[in-house]
Write a protein that holds these residues in place. Structure first.
Motif, PDB file in Angstrom:
ATOM      1  N   ILE A 158       0.867  -1.170   0.000  1.00  0.00           N
ATOM      2  CA  ILE A 158       0.000   0.000   0.000  1.00  0.00           C
ATOM      3  C   ILE A 158       0.909   1.227   0.000  1.00  0.00           C
ATOM      4  O   ILE A 158       1.877   1.280   0.758  1.00  0.00           O
ATOM      5  N   MET A 159       0.597   2.176  -0.862  1.00  0.00           N
ATOM      6  CA  MET A 159       1.422   3.376  -0.952  1.00  0.00           C
ATOM      7  C   MET A 159       0.577   4.622  -0.724  1.00  0.00           C
ATOM      8  O   MET A 159      -0.514   4.763  -1.289  1.00  0.00           O
ATOM      9  N   PHE A 160       1.104   5.493   0.101  1.00  0.00           N
ATOM     10  CA  PHE A 160       0.540   6.822   0.328  1.00  0.00           C
ATOM     11  C   PHE A 160       1.542   7.826  -0.206  1.00  0.00           C
ATOM     12  O   PHE A 160       2.742   7.623  -0.110  1.00  0.00           O
ATOM     13  N   CYS A 161       1.035   8.932  -0.723  1.00  0.00           N
ATOM     14  CA  CYS A 161       1.896   9.926  -1.344  1.00  0.00           C
ATOM     15  C   CYS A 161       1.373  11.303  -0.983  1.00  0.00           C
ATOM     16  O   CYS A 161       0.190  11.587  -1.182  1.00  0.00           O
ATOM     17  N   ALA A 162       2.241  12.166  -0.452  1.00  0.00           N
ATOM     18  CA  ALA A 162       1.817  13.516  -0.074  1.00  0.00           C
ATOM     19  C   ALA A 162       1.642  14.370  -1.317  1.00  0.00           C
ATOM     20  O   ALA A 162       2.587  14.570  -2.075  1.00  0.00           O
ATOM     21  N   PRO A 178       6.940  16.934   1.290  1.00  0.00           N
ATOM     22  CA  PRO A 178       6.996  15.760   0.411  1.00  0.00           C
ATOM     23  C   PRO A 178       7.238  14.484   1.215  1.00  0.00           C
ATOM     24  O   PRO A 178       8.016  14.479   2.172  1.00  0.00           O
ATOM     25  N   ASN A 179       6.539  13.426   0.818  1.00  0.00           N
ATOM     26  CA  ASN A 179       6.711  12.145   1.496  1.00  0.00           C
ATOM     27  C   ASN A 179       6.000  11.058   0.699  1.00  0.00           C
ATOM     28  O   ASN A 179       4.919  11.282   0.164  1.00  0.00           O
ATOM     29  N   ILE A 180       6.608   9.906   0.638  1.00  0.00           N
ATOM     30  CA  ILE A 180       5.987   8.703   0.106  1.00  0.00           C
ATOM     31  C   ILE A 180       6.136   7.644   1.175  1.00  0.00           C
ATOM     32  O   ILE A 180       7.200   7.497   1.781  1.00  0.00           O
ATOM     33  N   LEU A 181       5.076   6.914   1.440  1.00  0.00           N
ATOM     34  CA  LEU A 181       5.093   5.841   2.436  1.00  0.00           C
ATOM     35  C   LEU A 181       4.547   4.579   1.796  1.00  0.00           C
ATOM     36  O   LEU A 181       3.455   4.590   1.231  1.00  0.00           O
ATOM     37  N   ARG A 182       5.327   3.511   1.884  1.00  0.00           N
ATOM     38  CA  ARG A 182       4.870   2.202   1.423  1.00  0.00           C
ATOM     39  C   ARG A 182       4.755   1.278   2.628  1.00  0.00           C
ATOM     40  O   ARG A 182       5.649   1.240   3.475  1.00  0.00           O
ATOM     41  N   MET A 215      10.033  14.206  -3.395  1.00  0.00           N
ATOM     42  CA  MET A 215      10.270  15.599  -3.775  1.00  0.00           C
ATOM     43  C   MET A 215       9.900  15.914  -5.217  1.00  0.00           C
ATOM     44  O   MET A 215       9.769  17.072  -5.578  1.00  0.00           O
ATOM     45  N   SER A 216       9.695  14.894  -6.043  1.00  0.00           N
ATOM     46  CA  SER A 216       9.307  15.164  -7.434  1.00  0.00           C
ATOM     47  C   SER A 216       7.797  15.097  -7.641  1.00  0.00           C
ATOM     48  O   SER A 216       7.304  15.338  -8.743  1.00  0.00           O
ATOM     49  N   ILE A 217       7.053  14.796  -6.590  1.00  0.00           N
ATOM     50  CA  ILE A 217       5.601  14.665  -6.692  1.00  0.00           C
ATOM     51  C   ILE A 217       4.963  16.051  -6.697  1.00  0.00           C
ATOM     52  O   ILE A 217       5.225  16.864  -5.815  1.00  0.00           O
ATOM     53  N   PRO A 218       4.110  16.349  -7.676  1.00  0.00           N
ATOM     54  CA  PRO A 218       3.502  17.680  -7.750  1.00  0.00           C
ATOM     55  C   PRO A 218       2.467  17.895  -6.648  1.00  0.00           C
ATOM     56  O   PRO A 218       1.961  16.942  -6.051  1.00  0.00           O
ATOM     57  N   PHE A 219       2.162  19.147  -6.412  1.00  0.00           N
ATOM     58  CA  PHE A 219       1.089  19.503  -5.491  1.00  0.00           C
ATOM     59  C   PHE A 219      -0.248  19.364  -6.212  1.00  0.00           C
ATOM     60  O   PHE A 219      -0.366  19.697  -7.388  1.00  0.00           O
ATOM     61  N   PHE A 220      -1.230  18.847  -5.495  1.00  0.00           N
ATOM     62  CA  PHE A 220      -2.606  18.808  -5.987  1.00  0.00           C
ATOM     63  C   PHE A 220      -3.497  19.314  -4.873  1.00  0.00           C
ATOM     64  O   PHE A 220      -3.266  19.018  -3.705  1.00  0.00           O
ATOM     65  N   GLU A 221      -4.522  20.033  -5.251  1.00  0.00           N
ATOM     66  CA  GLU A 221      -5.452  20.543  -4.269  1.00  0.00           C
ATOM     67  C   GLU A 221      -6.665  19.622  -4.174  1.00  0.00           C
ATOM     68  O   GLU A 221      -7.316  19.339  -5.180  1.00  0.00           O
TER      69      GLU A 221
END
Length: 180
Positions: A75-79, A84-88, A133-139
Protein backbone atom coordinates in the motif's frame (compact mmCIF):
# COMPACT_ATOMS: atom_id res chain seq x y z
CA UNK A 1 16.93 8.95 1.16
CA UNK A 2 14.60 6.09 2.01
CA UNK A 3 14.16 4.73 5.50
CA UNK A 4 12.71 1.37 6.58
CA UNK A 5 10.64 0.74 9.69
CA UNK A 6 9.47 -2.48 11.33
CA UNK A 7 6.20 -0.87 12.40
CA UNK A 8 3.88 2.05 11.78
CA UNK A 9 5.15 4.76 14.10
CA UNK A 10 2.85 7.46 15.47
CA UNK A 11 4.35 9.90 12.93
CA UNK A 12 3.60 7.52 10.05
CA UNK A 13 0.08 6.95 11.34
CA UNK A 14 -0.58 10.69 11.43
CA UNK A 15 0.64 10.95 7.84
CA UNK A 16 -1.67 8.08 6.78
CA UNK A 17 -4.67 9.67 8.49
CA UNK A 18 -4.29 12.92 6.55
CA UNK A 19 -4.14 11.33 3.10
CA UNK A 20 -7.16 11.41 0.80
CA UNK A 21 -5.91 8.75 -1.62
CA UNK A 22 -3.78 5.63 -1.42
CA UNK A 23 -2.66 3.00 -3.89
CA UNK A 24 -2.93 -0.79 -3.53
CA UNK A 25 -0.63 -3.18 -5.41
CA UNK A 26 -0.84 -6.97 -5.61
CA UNK A 27 0.38 -9.53 -8.09
CA UNK A 28 -0.29 -13.19 -8.85
CA UNK A 29 2.58 -15.63 -9.24
CA UNK A 30 2.26 -15.07 -12.98
CA UNK A 31 -0.01 -12.65 -14.74
CA UNK A 32 -0.79 -8.98 -14.48
CA UNK A 33 0.25 -6.80 -11.56
CA UNK A 34 -2.68 -4.85 -10.19
CA UNK A 35 -2.19 -1.28 -9.00
CA UNK A 36 -5.30 0.66 -8.03
CA UNK A 37 -5.99 4.07 -6.50
CA UNK A 38 -8.35 4.05 -3.52
CA UNK A 39 -10.18 6.78 -1.67
CA UNK A 40 -13.14 7.43 0.59
CA UNK A 41 -12.99 6.88 4.34
CA UNK A 42 -11.78 3.31 3.85
CA UNK A 43 -8.45 2.85 5.65
CA UNK A 44 -7.72 2.21 9.31
CA UNK A 45 -4.52 1.74 11.28
CA UNK A 46 -5.49 -0.80 13.94
CA UNK A 47 -2.05 -1.22 15.51
CA UNK A 48 1.58 -0.61 14.66
CA UNK A 49 1.62 -3.75 12.47
CA UNK A 50 -1.99 -4.09 11.34
CA UNK A 51 -4.16 -2.08 8.98
CA UNK A 52 -7.61 -2.57 7.49
CA UNK A 53 -8.96 -1.46 4.15
CA UNK A 54 -12.68 -1.45 3.40
CA UNK A 55 -13.12 -2.41 -0.24
CA UNK A 56 -16.22 -1.54 -2.21
CA UNK A 57 -17.69 -3.02 -5.37
CA UNK A 58 -15.70 -2.16 -8.45
CA UNK A 59 -15.02 -3.28 -11.97
CA UNK A 60 -12.71 -6.08 -10.83
CA UNK A 61 -11.72 -8.01 -7.73
CA UNK A 62 -8.00 -8.47 -8.40
CA UNK A 63 -6.83 -7.99 -4.82
CA UNK A 64 -8.94 -10.87 -3.54
CA UNK A 65 -7.71 -13.23 -6.27
CA UNK A 66 -4.07 -12.29 -5.77
CA UNK A 67 -4.17 -12.55 -1.98
CA UNK A 68 -5.73 -16.00 -2.21
CA UNK A 69 -2.76 -17.07 -4.31
CA UNK A 70 0.14 -15.51 -2.41
CA UNK A 71 -1.13 -12.93 0.15
CA UNK A 72 1.49 -10.24 -0.71
CA UNK A 73 0.30 -6.64 -0.76
CA UNK A 74 1.84 -3.18 -0.88
CA UNK A 75 0.00 0.00 0.00
CA UNK A 76 1.42 3.38 -0.95
CA UNK A 77 0.54 6.82 0.33
CA UNK A 78 1.90 9.93 -1.34
CA UNK A 79 1.82 13.52 -0.07
CA UNK A 80 0.16 15.83 -2.59
CA UNK A 81 0.01 18.63 -0.01
CA UNK A 82 2.50 19.81 2.60
CA UNK A 83 5.94 18.30 3.05
CA UNK A 84 7.00 15.76 0.41
CA UNK A 85 6.71 12.14 1.50
CA UNK A 86 5.99 8.70 0.11
CA UNK A 87 5.09 5.84 2.44
CA UNK A 88 4.87 2.20 1.42
CA UNK A 89 3.45 -0.51 3.68
CA UNK A 90 4.61 -4.01 2.77
CA UNK A 91 2.69 -6.92 4.18
CA UNK A 92 0.51 -9.96 3.99
CA UNK A 93 -3.20 -9.60 3.52
CA UNK A 94 -6.33 -11.65 3.87
CA UNK A 95 -9.88 -11.04 2.79
CA UNK A 96 -12.72 -10.84 5.30
CA UNK A 97 -16.24 -11.13 3.92
CA UNK A 98 -19.65 -10.59 5.47
CA UNK A 99 -20.46 -13.73 7.45
CA UNK A 100 -16.83 -14.35 8.47
CA UNK A 101 -16.21 -14.50 12.22
CA UNK A 102 -14.52 -11.10 12.55
CA UNK A 103 -16.75 -9.22 10.09
CA UNK A 104 -19.10 -7.62 12.63
CA UNK A 105 -16.27 -6.34 14.81
CA UNK A 106 -14.34 -4.88 11.88
CA UNK A 107 -17.15 -3.41 9.77
CA UNK A 108 -18.10 -1.17 12.70
CA UNK A 109 -14.74 0.62 12.34
CA UNK A 110 -15.94 2.14 9.04
CA UNK A 111 -18.86 4.32 7.99
CA UNK A 112 -21.74 2.53 6.32
CA UNK A 113 -20.86 2.49 2.64
CA UNK A 114 -23.10 1.29 -0.21
CA UNK A 115 -21.57 -1.56 -2.19
CA UNK A 116 -19.23 -2.70 0.58
CA UNK A 117 -17.63 -5.89 -0.74
CA UNK A 118 -14.97 -6.98 1.73
CA UNK A 119 -12.38 -5.85 4.25
CA UNK A 120 -8.73 -6.60 3.71
CA UNK A 121 -6.86 -7.29 6.94
CA UNK A 122 -3.16 -6.57 6.42
CA UNK A 123 -0.26 -7.52 8.65
CA UNK A 124 2.42 -4.90 8.03
CA UNK A 125 5.86 -6.49 7.90
CA UNK A 126 7.72 -3.28 7.09
CA UNK A 127 7.18 0.32 6.12
CA UNK A 128 9.35 2.50 3.96
CA UNK A 129 9.43 6.24 3.51
CA UNK A 130 11.08 8.03 0.62
CA UNK A 131 11.42 11.67 -0.29
CA UNK A 132 8.62 12.32 -2.77
CA UNK A 133 10.27 15.60 -3.78
CA UNK A 134 9.31 15.16 -7.43
CA UNK A 135 5.60 14.67 -6.69
CA UNK A 136 3.50 17.68 -7.75
CA UNK A 137 1.09 19.50 -5.49
CA UNK A 138 -2.61 18.81 -5.99
CA UNK A 139 -5.45 20.54 -4.27
CA UNK A 140 -8.14 18.32 -2.74
CA UNK A 141 -11.62 19.49 -3.70
CA UNK A 142 -14.00 16.79 -2.51
CA UNK A 143 -14.92 13.13 -2.64
CA UNK A 144 -16.62 11.75 -5.73
CA UNK A 145 -20.07 10.30 -5.03
CA UNK A 146 -20.69 8.45 -8.30
CA UNK A 147 -19.68 5.00 -7.02
CA UNK A 148 -21.75 5.28 -3.85
CA UNK A 149 -24.72 6.60 -5.83
CA UNK A 150 -24.42 3.71 -8.31
CA UNK A 151 -24.17 1.12 -5.50
CA UNK A 152 -27.13 2.59 -3.62
CA UNK A 153 -29.19 2.51 -6.82
CA UNK A 154 -28.30 -1.17 -7.40
CA UNK A 155 -29.36 -2.23 -3.91
CA UNK A 156 -28.22 -5.49 -2.31
CA UNK A 157 -29.77 -7.66 -5.02
CA UNK A 158 -28.23 -5.67 -7.86
CA UNK A 159 -24.80 -5.65 -6.19
CA UNK A 160 -24.98 -9.42 -5.69
CA UNK A 161 -25.86 -9.88 -9.36
CA UNK A 162 -22.94 -7.63 -10.36
CA UNK A 163 -20.54 -9.65 -8.16
CA UNK A 164 -21.76 -12.85 -9.79
CA UNK A 165 -21.25 -11.46 -13.30
CA UNK A 166 -18.11 -9.33 -12.87
CA UNK A 167 -16.21 -10.20 -9.67
CA UNK A 168 -15.83 -13.99 -9.66
CA UNK A 169 -12.45 -14.10 -11.40
CA UNK A 170 -9.51 -11.77 -11.90
CA UNK A 171 -8.62 -10.44 -15.33
CA UNK A 172 -6.17 -13.34 -15.58
CA UNK A 173 -8.91 -15.88 -14.72
CA UNK A 174 -7.92 -16.49 -11.09
CA UNK A 175 -10.85 -17.26 -8.76
CA UNK A 176 -11.86 -14.68 -6.15
CA UNK A 177 -14.25 -16.90 -4.15
CA UNK A 178 -16.28 -13.77 -3.45
CA UNK A 179 -19.58 -15.60 -3.19
CA UNK A 180 -18.29 -18.78 -1.49
Amino acid sequence: MSKFYTKITSRLQKFIETQKIFFVATAPTSGRINLSPKGMDSFRVVSENRVLWLNVTGSGNETAAHLLENNRITIMFCAFEGAPNILRLYGKGKEIKEGDTSWNDLINLFPETPGTRQIFDITVESAQTSCGMSIPFFEYKSERNELNDWAAEQGKEGISKYWKEKNQTSIDGLPTHLLD
